[in-house]
Design a protein around this motif. Structure first.
Motif, PDB file in Angstrom:
ATOM      1  N   SER A 177     -11.035  -5.596  27.970  1.00 32.45           N
ATOM      2  CA  SER A 177     -10.791  -5.300  26.559  1.00 32.45           C
ATOM      3  C   SER A 177     -10.472  -3.833  26.354  1.00 32.45           C
ATOM      4  CB  SER A 177     -12.029  -5.659  25.726  1.00 32.45           C
ATOM      5  OG  SER A 177     -12.350  -7.024  25.814  1.00 32.45           O
ATOM      6  N   LEU A 178      -9.716  -3.576  25.326  1.00 30.52           N
ATOM      7  CA  LEU A 178      -9.460  -2.230  24.841  1.00 30.52           C
ATOM      8  C   LEU A 178      -9.383  -2.287  23.329  1.00 30.52           C
ATOM      9  CD1 LEU A 178      -6.660  -0.855  27.225  1.00 30.52           C
ATOM     10  CD2 LEU A 178      -8.999  -0.012  27.059  1.00 30.52           C
ATOM     11  N   ARG A 179      -9.681  -1.166  22.698  1.00 34.67           N
ATOM     12  CA  ARG A 179      -9.559  -1.075  21.246  1.00 34.67           C
ATOM     13  C   ARG A 179      -8.649   0.098  20.910  1.00 34.67           C
ATOM     14  NH1 ARG A 179     -13.680   1.112  16.687  1.00 34.67           N
ATOM     15  NH2 ARG A 179     -13.246  -0.386  15.006  1.00 34.67           N
ATOM     16  N   LEU A 180      -7.561  -0.201  20.246  1.00 32.79           N
ATOM     17  CA  LEU A 180      -6.643   0.823  19.797  1.00 32.79           C
ATOM     18  C   LEU A 180      -6.956   1.206  18.357  1.00 32.79           C
ATOM     19  CD1 LEU A 180      -3.230  -0.505  21.187  1.00 32.79           C
ATOM     20  CD2 LEU A 180      -4.998   0.843  22.338  1.00 32.79           C
ATOM     21  N   SER A 181      -6.698   2.468  18.039  1.00 34.60           N
ATOM     22  CA  SER A 181      -6.896   2.957  16.690  1.00 34.60           C
ATOM     23  C   SER A 181      -5.629   3.622  16.193  1.00 34.60           C
ATOM     24  CB  SER A 181      -8.041   3.976  16.646  1.00 34.60           C
ATOM     25  OG  SER A 181      -9.252   3.404  17.072  1.00 34.60           O
ATOM     26  N   CYS A 182      -5.396   3.502  14.894  1.00 35.41           N
ATOM     27  CA  CYS A 182      -4.256   4.149  14.249  1.00 35.41           C
ATOM     28  C   CYS A 182      -4.794   4.908  13.050  1.00 35.41           C
ATOM     29  CB  CYS A 182      -3.225   3.113  13.822  1.00 35.41           C
ATOM     30  SG  CYS A 182      -1.804   3.794  12.936  1.00 35.41           S
ATOM     31  N   ALA A 183      -4.650   6.224  13.106  1.00 37.42           N
ATOM     32  CA  ALA A 183      -5.131   7.071  12.026  1.00 37.42           C
ATOM     33  C   ALA A 183      -3.954   7.527  11.179  1.00 37.42           C
ATOM     34  CB  ALA A 183      -5.873   8.278  12.606  1.00 37.42           C
ATOM     35  N   ALA A 184      -4.069   7.356   9.881  1.00 33.59           N
ATOM     36  CA  ALA A 184      -3.020   7.771   8.955  1.00 33.59           C
ATOM     37  C   ALA A 184      -3.473   9.001   8.197  1.00 33.59           C
ATOM     38  CB  ALA A 184      -2.695   6.647   7.982  1.00 33.59           C
ATOM     39  N   SER A 185      -2.538   9.888   7.921  1.00 32.17           N
ATOM     40  CA  SER A 185      -2.823  11.057   7.101  1.00 32.17           C
ATOM     41  C   SER A 185      -1.660  11.261   6.145  1.00 32.17           C
ATOM     42  CB  SER A 185      -3.049  12.297   7.976  1.00 32.17           C
ATOM     43  OG  SER A 185      -1.904  12.571   8.752  1.00 32.17           O
ATOM     44  N   GLY A 186      -1.911  12.029   5.110  1.00 29.76           N
ATOM     45  CA  GLY A 186      -0.887  12.249   4.109  1.00 29.76           C
ATOM     46  C   GLY A 186      -0.957  11.198   3.011  1.00 29.76           C
ATOM     47  N   GLU A 187       0.088  11.127   2.223  1.00 32.26           N
ATOM     48  CA  GLU A 187       0.148  10.198   1.100  1.00 32.26           C
ATOM     49  C   GLU A 187       0.503   8.794   1.594  1.00 32.26           C
ATOM     50  OE1 GLU A 187      -0.663  10.480  -2.235  1.00 32.26           O
ATOM     51  OE2 GLU A 187      -0.420   8.329  -1.854  1.00 32.26           O
ATOM     52  N   THR A 188      -0.449   7.894   1.525  1.00 32.66           N
ATOM     53  CA  THR A 188      -0.255   6.546   2.075  1.00 32.66           C
ATOM     54  C   THR A 188      -0.063   5.487   1.012  1.00 32.66           C
ATOM     55  OG1 THR A 188      -2.651   6.206   2.160  1.00 32.66           O
ATOM     56  CG2 THR A 188      -1.603   7.090   4.142  1.00 32.66           C
ATOM     57  N   SER A 189       0.027   5.883  -0.261  1.00 34.27           N
ATOM     58  CA  SER A 189       0.073   4.899  -1.338  1.00 34.27           C
ATOM     59  C   SER A 189       1.326   4.034  -1.281  1.00 34.27           C
ATOM     60  CB  SER A 189      -0.019   5.603  -2.695  1.00 34.27           C
ATOM     61  OG  SER A 189       1.074   6.491  -2.861  1.00 34.27           O
ATOM     62  N   ASN A 190       2.387   4.514  -0.626  1.00 33.06           N
ATOM     63  CA  ASN A 190       3.623   3.719  -0.556  1.00 33.06           C
ATOM     64  C   ASN A 190       3.746   2.955   0.763  1.00 33.06           C
ATOM     65  OD1 ASN A 190       3.992   5.957   1.034  1.00 33.06           O
ATOM     66  ND2 ASN A 190       6.140   6.251   0.490  1.00 33.06           N
ATOM     67  N   THR A 191       2.645   2.835   1.486  1.00 35.89           N
ATOM     68  CA  THR A 191       2.660   2.095   2.752  1.00 35.89           C
ATOM     69  C   THR A 191       1.679   0.944   2.635  1.00 35.89           C
ATOM     70  OG1 THR A 191       1.021   3.592   3.696  1.00 35.89           O
ATOM     71  CG2 THR A 191       3.319   4.092   4.116  1.00 35.89           C
ATOM     72  N   HIS A 192       2.184  -0.218   2.255  1.00 33.54           N
ATOM     73  CA  HIS A 192       1.322  -1.351   1.992  1.00 33.54           C
ATOM     74  C   HIS A 192       0.975  -2.143   3.243  1.00 33.54           C
ATOM     75  CE1 HIS A 192       3.438  -1.256  -2.163  1.00 33.54           C
ATOM     76  NE2 HIS A 192       2.522  -0.336  -2.063  1.00 33.54           N
ATOM     77  N   THR A 193       1.757  -1.942   4.279  1.00 35.72           N
ATOM     78  CA  THR A 193       1.629  -2.776   5.468  1.00 35.72           C
ATOM     79  C   THR A 193       1.572  -1.898   6.715  1.00 35.72           C
ATOM     80  OG1 THR A 193       2.904  -4.517   4.386  1.00 35.72           O
ATOM     81  CG2 THR A 193       2.691  -4.653   6.778  1.00 35.72           C
ATOM     82  N   VAL A 194       0.661  -2.222   7.603  1.00 38.85           N
ATOM     83  CA  VAL A 194       0.546  -1.506   8.878  1.00 38.85           C
ATOM     84  C   VAL A 194       0.621  -2.532  10.003  1.00 38.85           C
ATOM     85  CG1 VAL A 194      -0.887  -0.008  10.316  1.00 38.85           C
ATOM     86  CG2 VAL A 194      -0.875   0.281   7.831  1.00 38.85           C
ATOM     87  N   ALA A 195       1.385  -2.201  11.011  1.00 35.86           N
ATOM     88  CA  ALA A 195       1.571  -3.135  12.118  1.00 35.86           C
ATOM     89  C   ALA A 195       1.460  -2.413  13.455  1.00 35.86           C
ATOM     90  CB  ALA A 195       2.931  -3.816  12.021  1.00 35.86           C
ATOM     91  N   TRP A 196       1.212  -3.205  14.470  1.00 34.96           N
ATOM     92  CA  TRP A 196       1.280  -2.742  15.846  1.00 34.96           C
ATOM     93  C   TRP A 196       2.479  -3.404  16.509  1.00 34.96           C
ATOM     94  CZ3 TRP A 196      -1.667   1.053  17.940  1.00 34.96           C
ATOM     95  CH2 TRP A 196      -2.852   1.404  17.285  1.00 34.96           C
ATOM     96  N   PHE A 197       3.245  -2.608  17.209  1.00 29.73           N
ATOM     97  CA  PHE A 197       4.331  -3.080  18.059  1.00 29.73           C
ATOM     98  C   PHE A 197       4.057  -2.577  19.473  1.00 29.73           C
ATOM     99  CE2 PHE A 197       7.493  -4.725  15.063  1.00 29.73           C
ATOM    100  CZ  PHE A 197       7.003  -4.224  13.866  1.00 29.73           C
ATOM    101  N   ARG A 198       4.726  -3.166  20.433  1.00 32.79           N
ATOM    102  CA  ARG A 198       4.574  -2.686  21.810  1.00 32.79           C
ATOM    103  C   ARG A 198       5.905  -2.787  22.534  1.00 32.79           C
ATOM    104  NH1 ARG A 198       0.862  -7.634  24.277  1.00 32.79           N
ATOM    105  NH2 ARG A 198       2.520  -9.216  24.362  1.00 32.79           N
ATOM    106  N   GLN A 199       6.028  -1.969  23.568  1.00 34.56           N
ATOM    107  CA  GLN A 199       7.224  -1.997  24.409  1.00 34.56           C
ATOM    108  C   GLN A 199       6.783  -1.980  25.852  1.00 34.56           C
ATOM    109  OE1 GLN A 199      10.167   0.952  23.452  1.00 34.56           O
ATOM    110  NE2 GLN A 199      11.750  -0.133  24.588  1.00 34.56           N
ATOM    111  N   GLY A 200       7.002  -3.085  26.526  1.00 33.08           N
ATOM    112  CA  GLY A 200       6.655  -3.192  27.923  1.00 33.08           C
ATOM    113  C   GLY A 200       7.728  -2.597  28.816  1.00 33.08           C
ATOM    114  N   PRO A 201       7.435  -2.422  30.091  1.00 37.38           N
ATOM    115  CA  PRO A 201       8.405  -1.843  31.030  1.00 37.38           C
ATOM    116  C   PRO A 201       9.693  -2.655  31.066  1.00 37.38           C
ATOM    117  CG  PRO A 201       6.229  -1.991  32.031  1.00 37.38           C
ATOM    118  CD  PRO A 201       6.154  -2.744  30.732  1.00 37.38           C
ATOM    119  N   GLY A 202      10.807  -2.015  30.770  1.00 39.18           N
ATOM    120  CA  GLY A 202      12.096  -2.689  30.809  1.00 39.18           C
ATOM    121  C   GLY A 202      12.328  -3.691  29.701  1.00 39.18           C
TER     122      GLY A 202
END
Length: 124
Positions: A16-41
């Motif tokens: 297991s691993l736990r990833l974190s995403c910290a936001a700063s600044g004005e976030t009122s116009n960001t209603h949705t947060v997602a995780w994407f990934r890019q594997g090798p190649g």
């Protein structure tokens, strides 16, 4: 809005691993947060999404039942708990934020703000 993703590292298959995403600044116009990934190649692919305010979440079929996305709105944090990791989960994981129709939340073009990525390596 600035996003910082962290928590990646090396894990064994089944671990297991736990990833974190910290936001700063004005976030009122960001209603949705997602995780994407890019594997090798590989191209960038959707992993999981959550509404920053209110309910609603979604997962790629490849991670459903293994990954859990959650949030702490007061702290402007979004997390990705990754269990039962597989070697094919290896890649750079990015958090992204934006505002779009819920039905478009798997489209990376809909996200305006991106973190720098954190590397996840799963060994077999």
């Amino acid at each position: 809005v600035q996003l910082q993703a962290f928590g990646g590292g090396l894990a064994q298959a089944g671990g297991s691993l736990r990833l974190s995403c910290a936001a700063s600044g004005e976030t009122s116009n960001t209603h949705t947060v997602a995780w994407f990934r890019q594997g090798p190649g590989k191209g960038r692919e959707f992993v999981a999404v959550i509404r920053r305010i209110g309910g609603g979440s979604g997962y790629a079929d490849s991670v459903k039942g293994r990954f859990t996305i959650s949030k702490d709105t007061a702290k402007k944090m979004v997390y990705l708990q990754m269990n039962s990791l597989k070697p094919e989960d290896t890649g750079v994981y990015y958090c992204a934020a934006g505002s779009m129709n819920w039905g478009s939340n798997q489209n990376d073009n809909m996200y305006r703000y991106w973190g720098q990525g954190t590397l996840v390596t799963v060994s077999s």
